[in-house]
Write a protein that holds these residues in place. Structure first.
Motif, PDB file in Angstrom:
ATOM      1  N   SER A  16      22.593  29.611  39.379  1.00 52.25           N
ATOM      2  CA  SER A  16      23.152  29.576  40.737  1.00 52.25           C
ATOM      3  C   SER A  16      22.792  30.842  41.519  1.00 52.25           C
ATOM      4  O   SER A  16      22.619  31.915  40.944  1.00 52.25           O
ATOM      5  CB  SER A  16      24.675  29.441  40.634  1.00 52.25           C
TER       6      SER A  16
ATOM      7  N   LEU B 144      24.862  32.230  43.436  1.00 52.83           N
ATOM      8  CA  LEU B 144      26.106  32.991  43.578  1.00 52.83           C
ATOM      9  C   LEU B 144      26.118  34.255  42.719  1.00 52.83           C
ATOM     10  O   LEU B 144      26.711  35.270  43.084  1.00 52.83           O
ATOM     11  CB  LEU B 144      27.312  32.138  43.134  1.00 52.83           C
TER      12      LEU B 144
ATOM     13  N   ASN C 244      27.029  38.767  48.772  1.00 58.44           N
ATOM     14  CA  ASN C 244      27.534  37.916  49.866  1.00 58.44           C
ATOM     15  C   ASN C 244      28.610  36.918  49.441  1.00 58.44           C
ATOM     16  O   ASN C 244      29.138  36.196  50.273  1.00 58.44           O
ATOM     17  CB  ASN C 244      26.376  37.131  50.487  1.00 58.44           C
ATOM     18  N   PHE C 245      28.891  36.867  48.149  1.00 59.43           N
ATOM     19  CA  PHE C 245      29.843  35.843  47.662  1.00 59.43           C
ATOM     20  C   PHE C 245      31.126  36.459  47.125  1.00 59.43           C
ATOM     21  O   PHE C 245      31.123  37.575  46.602  1.00 59.43           O
ATOM     22  CB  PHE C 245      29.184  34.990  46.577  1.00 59.43           C
ATOM     23  N   LYS C 246      32.219  35.658  47.272  1.00 56.97           N
ATOM     24  CA  LYS C 246      33.530  36.112  46.813  1.00 56.97           C
ATOM     25  C   LYS C 246      34.011  35.158  45.723  1.00 56.97           C
ATOM     26  O   LYS C 246      33.417  34.110  45.469  1.00 56.97           O
ATOM     27  CB  LYS C 246      34.542  36.110  47.989  1.00 56.97           C
TER      28      LYS C 246
ATOM     29  N   ASP D  52      34.381  31.500  46.572  1.00 54.27           N
ATOM     30  CA  ASP D  52      33.122  30.732  46.548  1.00 54.27           C
ATOM     31  C   ASP D  52      32.835  30.244  45.134  1.00 54.27           C
ATOM     32  O   ASP D  52      32.370  29.125  44.924  1.00 54.27           O
ATOM     33  CB  ASP D  52      31.954  31.589  47.035  1.00 54.27           C
TER      34      ASP D  52
ATOM     35  N   LYS E  47      35.237  27.341  44.255  1.00 52.35           N
ATOM     36  CA  LYS E  47      34.815  26.116  44.942  1.00 52.35           C
ATOM     37  C   LYS E  47      33.579  25.507  44.262  1.00 52.35           C
ATOM     38  O   LYS E  47      33.512  24.294  44.017  1.00 52.35           O
ATOM     39  CB  LYS E  47      34.500  26.460  46.403  1.00 52.35           C
ATOM     40  N   PHE E  48      32.647  26.375  43.909  1.00 46.57           N
ATOM     41  CA  PHE E  48      31.407  25.945  43.261  1.00 46.57           C
ATOM     42  C   PHE E  48      31.713  25.234  41.937  1.00 46.57           C
ATOM     43  O   PHE E  48      31.195  24.144  41.642  1.00 46.57           O
ATOM     44  CB  PHE E  48      30.517  27.174  43.028  1.00 46.57           C
TER      45      PHE E  48
END
Lengths: 295, 275
Positions: A239, A241, A259-261, A264, A267-268
């Motif tokens: 991924s 992420l 850029n991801f928290k 995220d 949810k993924f």
């Protein structure tokens, strides 16, 4: 905001050994700037060069936006490596020398000795002090002349916990007065508690610098548990992420890209059909970040 | 300048080794003066008392004082060496002195010590001279008095050489050994490799010739001294007691040149090297 110190591509060699290599950073007025790095990373060399006691092999630096002069030196209070004083002179006489050099009044001597909790020892020869007291004496000498900038190299070296706290308090109180402080240290806790900015050196090279907060939050590590963990590991590895996925004890440690928290990630996983039984977000400490960078 | 003088004053006057060495220097000088004044020699054409009278005393006292100039150089070596070993030179620079200030401070110390020894010898000359000279006149008193200034230049010469060696080696023990070895045998051996004409231009030769052996020795020997049996003669210049000399003015100029060279090299090294 006024730039107090600007370093451009500074390099210093000791024979064939390159102690620092193209180091560049800026320190603005009022910042408490930590210089971190393992032993031999070039922290002390960097400070020694910018204080004019070592000659650089390349690059340049400016203090107060001008070439470094002896008048600029008097606006700086500095302690490099070990405390350097005349062992046969008393604390008062040693500080008298510093005060004379800085054109500071004699009252500064008593004030500085008071701050360093050495007033009762002012007639003791420097050579008769313990290591901790010598370190505090260095702090006292740094304060003579009420300098605008403090440059401290391992200021808590050799101090007991009480002395450690005292020196930290002195640094914090000086920072509150608006002074610019540059501290080189390998004690990360010390730096994290007092510094607003850090530069991290490794093998003579600057590998990161910026606000402490920015450096710490740049990557988030999330510890998760789920069924079919091997399958999830494979999906997360592919991924965008994540930058790193690995097992830490029973948890899957996931380092998220900048850029991801964690939301995220959650949810993924949900979208891919995984139910997470545990999700713990761990913000990196300066130590984690430091160890990661210098690895 | 005043600031640098005050800094050196604090550093030197509170240093027990400095005080001890200066007291020993003072005592040795006066001990020799007093012991010689009570000695009895029977050399034709020479009397001890003549050495303590004007104008001979201007030659004799600076010559005796010059024996202890090595001592002054060692004082400078120890003080400068300490600045390196205590890392106080680097701290002084961190606190706001320039590297040139460090040299200037030491030159002020050298000048001050030279002035002190100048005054010490001057007072000794005046006291002993006035006591021992019968027919006093202004011209007799001050004849040859310039030799005291020459001694002053010599003291500065030895101390600036000490400064240079301690800046090169940065270690008290090594610097003292090297300083002494340079006097003997390093420079004498190097001199031997050169033609006789060139030998008298070497730094130690020039600086030590500033206070030459007093004329009484020459007068007493008349170039050579016939021994008791009268069978052989000993030429003092051959054994080095009467060195080949250049005129005083030229020797002083060359010594000043060497002093300038020592200072320039010390300044260059201190500026080029890391502290």
């Amino acid at each position: 905001m006024e730039t107090v110190l600007k370093i451009n591509n500074l390099s210093k060699n000791y024979g064939n050994i390159q102690a620092i290599r193209n180091v560049s950073f800026e320190v603005k007025k009022g910042e408490v700037y930590g210089i971190l790095g393992p032993n031999g990373s070039g922290k002390t060399t960097t400070l020694a060069v910018i204080l004019g006691i070592l000659n650089a092999n390349g690059g340049d630096y400016q203090w107060f936006e001008k070439p470094f002069t002896k008048l600029a030196r008097r606006r700086i209070g500095a302690l490099i490596e070990t405390p350097n004083f005349y062992p046969y002179l008393t604390l008062w006489e040693n500080l008298k020398i510093v005060a004379k050099i800085k054109d500071a009044p004699d009252e500064d001597i008593n004030h500085a000795l008071g701050v360093a909790n050495l007033l009762k020892r002012k007639h003791t020869n420097f050579g008769h002090l313990s290591l901790g007291m010598k370190q505090r004496m260095s702090m006292a000498s740094v304060l003579i002349g009420n300098p605008e900038v403090l440059v401290l190299d391992e200021p808590t070296n050799g101090l007991d916990p009480e002395g450690f706290a005292e020196v930290r308090n002195i640094i914090q109180s000086q920072a509150k007065e608006g002074k610019t402080i540059i501290i080189a240290s390998h004690i990360l806790d010390e730096v994290e508690k007092v510094c607003s900015h850090v530069a991290i050196l490794k093998s003579g090279e600057l590998i990161a610098n910026g606000r402490v907060g920015e450096l710490l939050s740049s990557d988030e590590t999330v510890f998760i548990q789920s069924e079919r963990i091997d399958e999830l590991t494979e999906i997360l590895n592919d991924s965008e992420l994540t930058s790193k996925v690995c097992m830490v004890e029973n948890d899957l440690a996931v380092v998220l890209n900048t850029n991801f928290k964690s939301a995220d990630l959650s949810k993924f996983c949900f979208e891919k059909g995984f139910t997470l039984s545990k999700i713990v977000v761990k913000k990196q400490s300066l130590e984690d970040q430091f160890l990661e960078l210098v690895k | 300048m005043k600031k640098l003088f005050n800094l050196e004053k604090i550093k030197a006057l509170s240093y027990p080794t400095f005080k001890t060495l200066m007291i020993i220097h003072f005592l040795l000088f006066f001990l020799v003066i007093l012991v010689v004044s009570r000695a009895h020699f029977s050399i034709p054409g020479f009397s001890i008392k003549g050495l303590y009278q004007f104008p001979n005393i201007w030659q004799f006292f600076p010559w005796v004082a010059s024996w202890f100039n090595l001592f002054l150089a060692i004082v400078i070596i120890v003080i400068v060496g300490n600045e390196f070993s205590f890392r106080t030179f680097r701290q002084n620079v961190i606190d706001g002195l320039s590297r040139n200030d460090l040299i200037r401070g030491k030159l002020i110390l050298i000048f001050t010590i030279a002035v002190y020894t100048f005054i010490m010898v001057l007072l000794a000359v005046l006291i002993f001279g006035l006591i021992n000279t019968k027919d006093l006149s202004f011209s007799v008193i001050f004849e040859n008095s310039y030799l005291l200034l020459v001694y002053f230049v010599q003291a500065i010469g030895y101390m600036t050489l000490g400064l240079l060696i301690s800046i090169i080696l940065r270690n008290n023990g090594l610097s003292i050994i090297m300083f002494i070895l340079y006097f003997f045998p390093i420079e004498p051996i190097i001199r031997v490799m050169f033609k006789a004409e060139a030998r008298k231009f070497f730094p130690i030769k020039i600086i030590s010739n500033l206070t030459p052996t007093p004329e009484f020795l020459t007068m007493a020997s008349e170039k050579s001294y016939t021994n008791a049996s009268g069978t052989s003669s000993l030429d003092f210049s051959e054994i080095g007691l009467l060195p080949e000399k250049l005129p005083v003015g030229i020797t002083v100029l060359l010594a000043a040149g060497y002093i300038g060279f020592f200072i320039a090299l010390s300044t260059m090294l201190l500026n080029k090297r890391n502290l």
